[in-house]
Design a protein around this motif. Structure first.
Motif, PDB file in Angstrom:
ATOM      1  N   UNK A   1      -8.042  40.988 -26.274  1.00  0.00           N
ATOM      2  CA  UNK A   1      -8.466  42.323 -26.960  1.00  0.00           C
ATOM      3  C   UNK A   1      -9.822  42.352 -26.453  1.00  0.00           C
ATOM      4  N   UNK A   2     -10.221  43.562 -25.918  1.00  0.00           N
ATOM      5  CA  UNK A   2     -11.616  44.122 -25.514  1.00  0.00           C
ATOM      6  C   UNK A   2     -11.859  45.370 -26.131  1.00  0.00           C
TER       7      UNK A   2
ATOM      8  N   UNK B   1     -19.191  39.055 -26.221  1.00  0.00           N
ATOM      9  CA  UNK B   1     -19.190  38.284 -27.577  1.00  0.00           C
ATOM     10  C   UNK B   1     -18.031  38.443 -28.311  1.00  0.00           C
ATOM     11  N   UNK B   2     -17.416  37.370 -28.971  1.00  0.00           N
ATOM     12  CA  UNK B   2     -16.223  37.531 -29.442  1.00  0.00           C
ATOM     13  C   UNK B   2     -16.379  37.941 -31.064  1.00  0.00           C
ATOM     14  N   UNK B   3     -15.492  38.464 -31.688  1.00  0.00           N
ATOM     15  CA  UNK B   3     -15.520  38.800 -33.036  1.00  0.00           C
ATOM     16  C   UNK B   3     -14.192  38.281 -33.739  1.00  0.00           C
ATOM     17  N   UNK B   4     -14.075  37.070 -34.317  1.00  0.00           N
ATOM     18  CA  UNK B   4     -12.914  36.526 -34.867  1.00  0.00           C
ATOM     19  C   UNK B   4     -12.452  37.344 -36.140  1.00  0.00           C
TER      20      UNK B   4
ATOM     21  N   UNK C   1      -8.702  37.788 -32.351  1.00  0.00           N
ATOM     22  CA  UNK C   1     -10.079  37.733 -31.894  1.00  0.00           C
ATOM     23  C   UNK C   1     -10.236  38.698 -30.710  1.00  0.00           C
ATOM     24  N   UNK C   2     -11.343  39.592 -30.858  1.00  0.00           N
ATOM     25  CA  UNK C   2     -11.739  40.772 -29.800  1.00  0.00           C
ATOM     26  C   UNK C   2     -12.977  40.265 -29.251  1.00  0.00           C
TER      27      UNK C   2
ATOM     28  N   UNK D   1     -21.373  30.220 -28.600  1.00  0.00           N
ATOM     29  CA  UNK D   1     -20.499  29.543 -29.506  1.00  0.00           C
ATOM     30  C   UNK D   1     -19.354  30.493 -29.452  1.00  0.00           C
ATOM     31  N   UNK D   2     -18.068  30.151 -29.261  1.00  0.00           N
ATOM     32  CA  UNK D   2     -16.960  30.680 -29.115  1.00  0.00           C
ATOM     33  C   UNK D   2     -15.728  29.980 -29.969  1.00  0.00           C
ATOM     34  N   UNK D   3     -14.929  30.825 -30.534  1.00  0.00           N
ATOM     35  CA  UNK D   3     -13.588  30.259 -31.349  1.00  0.00           C
ATOM     36  C   UNK D   3     -12.731  29.997 -30.143  1.00  0.00           C
ATOM     37  N   UNK D   4     -12.243  28.669 -30.076  1.00  0.00           N
ATOM     38  CA  UNK D   4     -11.035  28.300 -29.039  1.00  0.00           C
ATOM     39  C   UNK D   4     -10.093  27.698 -29.886  1.00  0.00           C
ATOM     40  N   UNK D   5      -9.086  27.400 -28.933  1.00  0.00           N
ATOM     41  CA  UNK D   5      -7.809  26.903 -29.512  1.00  0.00           C
ATOM     42  C   UNK D   5      -8.236  25.417 -30.436  1.00  0.00           C
TER      43      UNK D   5
END
Length: 143
Positions: free
Chosen positions: A25-26, A55-58, A67-68, A122-126
């Motif tokens: 998702x971009x 940058x991710x938006x969760x 997450x985009x 800082x990223x939201x990962x599995x």
């Protein structure tokens, strides 16, 4: 943009070091518009850099994950480039509050018409929230 270790950012159980491959998702900009600029200001004898970083938006931290990724910019008010090696060093940041959210420039180098930047994000990962060292490559597109 590449991570030093394979990540699963889109929660499909496929790990990849190419972060754009992990972005399902971009939002806002297509990938080819990610930009960086370096400017020298003679009056203050300083080299500035502004660069875009994804940058991710969760939207959900529980299944199904949502997450985009959006295009954000970071600005450094003074950097130093070693002309003999092409290494980039940060002297001062112009945006400490944005760094906390979008990443910290830790260094880089310039060679063969490419600007390589190292950023801790800082990223939201599995595996949950993690600080990930990433490598971003910007290619010179002016003839």
């Amino acid at each position: 943009m590449y991570s030093e270790e394979p990540l699963d950012l889109n929660f499909d159980n496929i790990y990849n070091t190419d972060l754009f491959e992990e972005m399902d998702c971009q939002v806002v900009y297509p990938l080819q518009l990610y930009d960086a600029s370096v400017e020298y200001h003679e009056s203050s004898d300083r080299l500035e850099i502004i660069f875009d970083v994804s940058n991710s938006q969760v939207y959900s931290e529980s299944e199904p994950y949502q997450q985009c990724f959006v295009n954000q910019s970071l600005y450094y008010s003074k950097i130093l480039v070693d002309e003999s090696t092409g290494d980039v060093s940060v002297i001062t940041s112009g945006t400490p509050e944005r760094e906390e959210e979008f990443g910290y420039l830790t260094g880089g180098h310039y060679n063969e018409r490419k600007l390589h930047l190292n950023v801790d994000k800082i990223l939201f990962t599995s595996e949950g929230w993690q600080t990930i060292p990433i490598h971003i490559v910007y290619e010179w597109n002016n003839p």
